[in-house]
Every structure is written in structure tokens, then in C-alpha cells.
Motif scaffolding. Structure first.
Motif, PDB file in Angstrom:
ATOM      1  N   LEU A 296       0.827  -1.211   0.000  1.00  0.00           N
ATOM      2  CA  LEU A 296       0.000   0.000   0.000  1.00  0.00           C
ATOM      3  C   LEU A 296       0.862   1.261   0.000  1.00  0.00           C
ATOM      4  N   ALA A 297       1.988   1.225   0.716  1.00  0.00           N
ATOM      5  CA  ALA A 297       2.878   2.394   0.734  1.00  0.00           C
ATOM      6  C   ALA A 297       3.462   2.650  -0.652  1.00  0.00           C
ATOM      7  N   MET A 298       3.905   1.591  -1.333  1.00  0.00           N
ATOM      8  CA  MET A 298       4.437   1.768  -2.684  1.00  0.00           C
ATOM      9  C   MET A 298       3.370   2.305  -3.630  1.00  0.00           C
ATOM     10  N   ALA A 299       2.172   1.739  -3.546  1.00  0.00           N
ATOM     11  CA  ALA A 299       1.095   2.195  -4.429  1.00  0.00           C
ATOM     12  C   ALA A 299       0.754   3.657  -4.164  1.00  0.00           C
ATOM     13  N   ALA A 300       0.709   4.051  -2.882  1.00  0.00           N
ATOM     14  CA  ALA A 300       0.388   5.441  -2.553  1.00  0.00           C
ATOM     15  C   ALA A 300       1.454   6.394  -3.082  1.00  0.00           C
ATOM     16  N   LEU A 301       2.721   6.026  -2.945  1.00  0.00           N
ATOM     17  CA  LEU A 301       3.796   6.881  -3.444  1.00  0.00           C
ATOM     18  C   LEU A 301       3.740   7.024  -4.964  1.00  0.00           C
ATOM     19  N   ILE A 302       3.467   5.925  -5.644  1.00  0.00           N
ATOM     20  CA  ILE A 302       3.424   5.966  -7.108  1.00  0.00           C
ATOM     21  C   ILE A 302       2.253   6.812  -7.589  1.00  0.00           C
ATOM     22  N   VAL A 303       1.100   6.668  -6.946  1.00  0.00           N
ATOM     23  CA  VAL A 303      -0.062   7.480  -7.322  1.00  0.00           C
ATOM     24  C   VAL A 303       0.201   8.952  -7.031  1.00  0.00           C
ATOM     25  N   TRP A 304       0.823   9.242  -5.887  1.00  0.00           N
ATOM     26  CA  TRP A 304       1.147  10.632  -5.552  1.00  0.00           C
ATOM     27  C   TRP A 304       2.116  11.223  -6.570  1.00  0.00           C
ATOM     28  N   GLU A 305       3.114  10.455  -6.957  1.00  0.00           N
ATOM     29  CA  GLU A 305       4.079  10.942  -7.948  1.00  0.00           C
ATOM     30  C   GLU A 305       3.402  11.203  -9.288  1.00  0.00           C
ATOM     31  N   ALA A 306       2.476  10.322  -9.668  1.00  0.00           N
ATOM     32  CA  ALA A 306       1.762  10.521 -10.930  1.00  0.00           C
ATOM     33  C   ALA A 306       0.939  11.804 -10.896  1.00  0.00           C
ATOM     34  N   ARG A 307       0.314  12.091  -9.763  1.00  0.00           N
ATOM     35  CA  ARG A 307      -0.467  13.322  -9.643  1.00  0.00           C
ATOM     36  C   ARG A 307       0.434  14.547  -9.711  1.00  0.00           C
ATOM     37  N   GLN A 308       1.606  14.471  -9.085  1.00  0.00           N
ATOM     38  CA  GLN A 308       2.531  15.597  -9.132  1.00  0.00           C
ATOM     39  C   GLN A 308       3.033  15.843 -10.551  1.00  0.00           C
ATOM     40  N   ASP A 309       3.337  14.778 -11.276  1.00  0.00           N
ATOM     41  CA  ASP A 309       3.797  14.930 -12.655  1.00  0.00           C
ATOM     42  C   ASP A 309       2.701  15.500 -13.542  1.00  0.00           C
ATOM     43  N   ARG A 310       1.448  15.147 -13.250  1.00  0.00           N
ATOM     44  CA  ARG A 310       0.345  15.664 -14.055  1.00  0.00           C
ATOM     45  C   ARG A 310       0.133  17.157 -13.810  1.00  0.00           C
ATOM     46  N   LEU A 311       0.395  17.603 -12.578  1.00  0.00           N
ATOM     47  CA  LEU A 311       0.201  19.012 -12.248  1.00  0.00           C
ATOM     48  C   LEU A 311       1.399  19.871 -12.604  1.00  0.00           C
ATOM     49  N   ARG A 312       2.558  19.249 -12.866  1.00  0.00           N
ATOM     50  CA  ARG A 312       3.763  20.016 -13.156  1.00  0.00           C
ATOM     51  C   ARG A 312       3.660  20.629 -14.540  1.00  0.00           C
ATOM     52  N   PRO A 313       4.060  21.911 -14.720  1.00  0.00           N
ATOM     53  CA  PRO A 313       4.017  22.531 -16.047  1.00  0.00           C
ATOM     54  C   PRO A 313       4.888  21.769 -17.027  1.00  0.00           C
ATOM     55  N   LEU A 314       4.490  21.814 -18.295  1.00  0.00           N
ATOM     56  CA  LEU A 314       5.217  21.080 -19.321  1.00  0.00           C
ATOM     57  C   LEU A 314       6.630  21.594 -19.493  1.00  0.00           C
ATOM     58  N   GLY A 315       6.855  22.896 -19.294  1.00  0.00           N
ATOM     59  CA  GLY A 315       8.178  23.456 -19.523  1.00  0.00           C
ATOM     60  C   GLY A 315       9.065  23.440 -18.308  1.00  0.00           C
TER      61      GLY A 315
END
Length: 378
Positions: A296-315
Motif C-alpha cells: 500500500l505504501a508503494m502504491a500510494a507513493l506511485i499514485v502521488w508521484e503521478a499526480r505531481q507529474d500531471r500538475l507540473r508545467p510542461l516546460g
């Protein structure tokens, strides 16, 4: 010859469908147990592992079904981590379906593999496992082909970016890779330790019989604990290597292992707590708890990282020169022009860089005034 971009889309669709086919094989036998025993009876089979008679599935099939379904869905949706999920689903399917093949081959009327247990047909379940292994082999071949196509596309994109931009930002080390690698390393030590203890207690010959699974299972699709630990050692070792080298499939691979381990370990913990044996077998309970919490900890970290990458500006991470930054070797900025530059035809003389700019007029209620407040000249 088709374009690599078009080919990779087709391959992604095919591998997604194949993963869903593997899910259908697993879900079919999960549904068989539910139909034969009812929901309560099937849940008892998955939580205790001691059914009356011979069942088709075990708690491991819950995790395998979740993994295969998620991998197929991610591939068809082109989601993040789809490649790693597909690799995990392919490897887990082969590793945990192969034992059923030798159950089928070594079974005989005079020496039944499962003894006098009756229930699910070994022949029928075994044939579907042969089909699943063949599908997984095709899936693995297509994943290799998809990797080759992705490399071709990546090389073309890298060449285009290198021609447009000289240099780039260095990708920082992610916390997710370190954390998932650490969790998988701890789990790997646990699996190796448990197999070593088992070999010490029963001897190498006894361990070989346990790995083969004769007389140890009460479900056709079940595998022995030593075989499970050996396979998870290989899978976690591969996940550690991918995380350490920060491969693109590392996150998806770790997420796939979480999906595979957590349902089985949770049902085992549930059954032990209901039976009151949670603290009577500390090694098994500790392993299951570690798999649930770590997964569960690994899954939570991976999902959190995916959300951060989605919110990060493209440039983000790429610096472009500003208008006031001097150009290398010229001492001029992007907005400055060479004094000797000839004017374009029909445009008139180039105004001097030191000439004052024309002052715009500001309209007021009493007439037209200049920007400094003085009257405008007629």
C-alpha cells in the motif's frame, strides 16, 4: 513499412486485450468457486486455504486477477505505468500457472496428484492454464516488440530536441524509486529467509517435494509456499534492479507487485484474525502484514508521484533565454539589432537606439494632453 508511432498504438491495443484475456481466465475460475460454494464459501476458501474438497482457486488468484485487469485497462487507456504493469502481469501469470502444467502431466488415475480430493477438474483447469501460458508468451513477445518501437520513437524525439535545444535539465532522483526499492529489498530478504528456514527443517529433498507441490495444495491453481516465495524473490529482485537503475517501467512494475501481493496477504490476515491464530504463526503474519503495508505504501507513493507529474508545467526544468540575456559572443540581447543592419525596402530609416520614443497622447475631458500633462501642440 508503417510508422513507429502507428505501430506502437496497435501493439498497445493488442497487449491490453491479451492482458484482459488472462484476466478472463482467472476470473472464470474465481467465478466457478463462487458459483459452486456461494460467496461465503468462496471467501472461506480464500481466507483459510482449507476448503472442503478441491477448489479451483486460492487467495493468490485474487491478486493475479487484480493485476491482469489493471494492466489491461492501463494499456488500453495508455495510462502511466502500463508497461511495467504488463511486464509484471506477464511474468506472474507464467510463474504461477506453470505448476499447474506439471500437475496435469504427472497426474494419473493410479496416483492422483491431489489424492482423494474431489471438486474442480484438474484436466479442465489445466487446459485453460496451458492456454494462459501461451497467451502470456505472446504477450511477452509483443512487449519486447513494443519496447523496440518505443526506443525508435525516443531516439527520433531526442534527435529533434537536440537540434532545437542545446542541453537540458538533469532529472532528479525520485523518492519513489528509493522507497519502492527499499520495500522490495526487505520483502526479498523475508522470502529468502523463509525458504532457507524451510530447507533447514525439511532438508533439500523435502524442499524439492514442497516446490513441486505434491500433496500440499487443496486448490488446482494453488502453489506451494516455497514456490510462491521463490517466484516472489525473482519478481522483487527484478523490481529492485529496475528501481535502482530508474528504468521507465520501474513504477509500473512496483505497482503491479503491490496489486498482486496485497489482496492475498489481506485475506490471509483476515482468516488468521478470525481463527484466532494471528499471533500463533508470527512469521506468516509478519510477512503478510509487511506485504500489505509495504504494498500500500508503494502504491500510494506511485499514485502521488503521478499526480505531481500531471500538475507540473510542461516546460518545467527547461530554461529559455530571456529578452534581456546577452547572446553568447555578441554582447547583444534578443531585442537588440546590429547598428549596421540595412533597413528593409519600403520601411524607411531605422530609428536610432538613443532617440527618444514618441510620447503617446492621453485624452482628457478638456481636450488632448500629452503624457506629461502639457497641452498638445496643434
Amino acid at each position: 513499412m508503417s510508422h513507429p508511432g502507428t505501430s506502437i498504438k496497435r501493439v498497445r491495443t493488442v497487449v491490453g486485450v491479451l492482458s484482459l484475456v488472462l484476466f478472463a481466465q482467472t476470473a472464470c475460475w474465481l467465478g466457478y468457486d463462487v458459483a459452486e460454494r456461494g460467496v461465503d464459501g468462496a471467501w472461506t476458501v480464500w481466507t483459510t486455504g482449507t476448503p472442503s474438497g478441491l477448489s479451483a482457486t486460492s487467495s493468490l488468484d485474487l491478486g493475479l486477477a487484480a493485476l491482469q485487469l489493471t494492466a489491461g485497462w492501463a494499456a488500453l487507456r495508455r495510462g502511466r505505468g502500463a508497461g511495467g504493469l504488463l511486464v509484471t502481469a506477464c511474468a506472474a501469470t507464467v510463474l504461477f500457472r506453470l505448476p499447474v502444467l506439471w500437475y496435469l502431466l504427472l497426474n494419473s488415475p493410479s496416483n492422483p496428484w491431489f489424492g482423494m480430493l474431489t471438486g474442480a477438474s484438474l484436466d479442465v483447469v489445466g487446459l485453460t492454464c496451458v492456454f494462459a501460458v501461451l497467451v502470456a508468451a505472446v504477450l511477452g513477445t509483443l512487449l519486447v516488440r513494443a519496447r523496440q518501437l518505443e526506443n525508435e520513437i525516443a531516439e527520433a524525439e531526442a534527435a529533434a530536441e537536440a537540434a532545437a535545444l542545446h542541453g537540458g535539465a538533469i532529472r532528479p532522483v525520485k523518492v519513489t524509486a528509493t522507497a519502492s526499492g527499499a520495500v522490495l529489498a526487505v520483502l526479498n530478504v523475508v522470502y529468502i529467509f523463509r525458504n532457507a528456514i524451510t530447507a533447514y527443517r525439511v532438508g533439500p529433498h523435502g524442499l524439492a517435494h514442497l516446490l513441486a507441490g505434491r500433496g500440499t495444495g487443496r486448490a488446482v491453481l494453488a502453489v506451494s509456499s516455497p514456490w510462491q516465495w521463490t517466484c516472489l524473490t525473482l519478481l522483487c529482485g527484478a523490481g529492485m534492479l529496475l528501481a535502482a537503475r530508474r528504468r521507465p517501467v520501474a513504477d509500473g512494475f512496483a505497482l503491479g507487485l503491490s496489486l498482486f501481493m496485497v489482496p492475498s496477504s489481506f485475506t490471509d490476515l483476515w482468516g488468521a484474525s478470525v481463527a484466532g491464530t494471528l499471533f500463533q504463526v508470527p512469521a506468516a503474519s509478519g510477512q503478510n502484514l509487511l506485504e500489505v503495508v509495504g504494498g500500500l505504501a508503494m502504491a500510494a507513493l506511485i499514485v502521488w508521484e503521478a499526480r505531481q507529474d500531471r500538475l507540473r508545467p510542461l516546460g518545467d526544468g527547461i530554461e529559455f533565454p530571456s529578452a534581456s540575456t546577452p547572446l553568447p559572443g555578441t554582447g547583444r540581447t534578443l531585442l537588440s539589432r546590429s547598428p549596421s543592419a540595412a533597413p528593409r525596402s519600403g520601411t524607411g530609416p531605422v530609428p536610432s537606439a538613443t532617440a527618444p520614443a514618441p510620447v503617446p497622447a492621453a485624452a482628457t475631458a478638456h481636450g488632448v494632453r500629452t503624457a506629461d500633462g502639457g497641452p498638445a501642440e496643434g
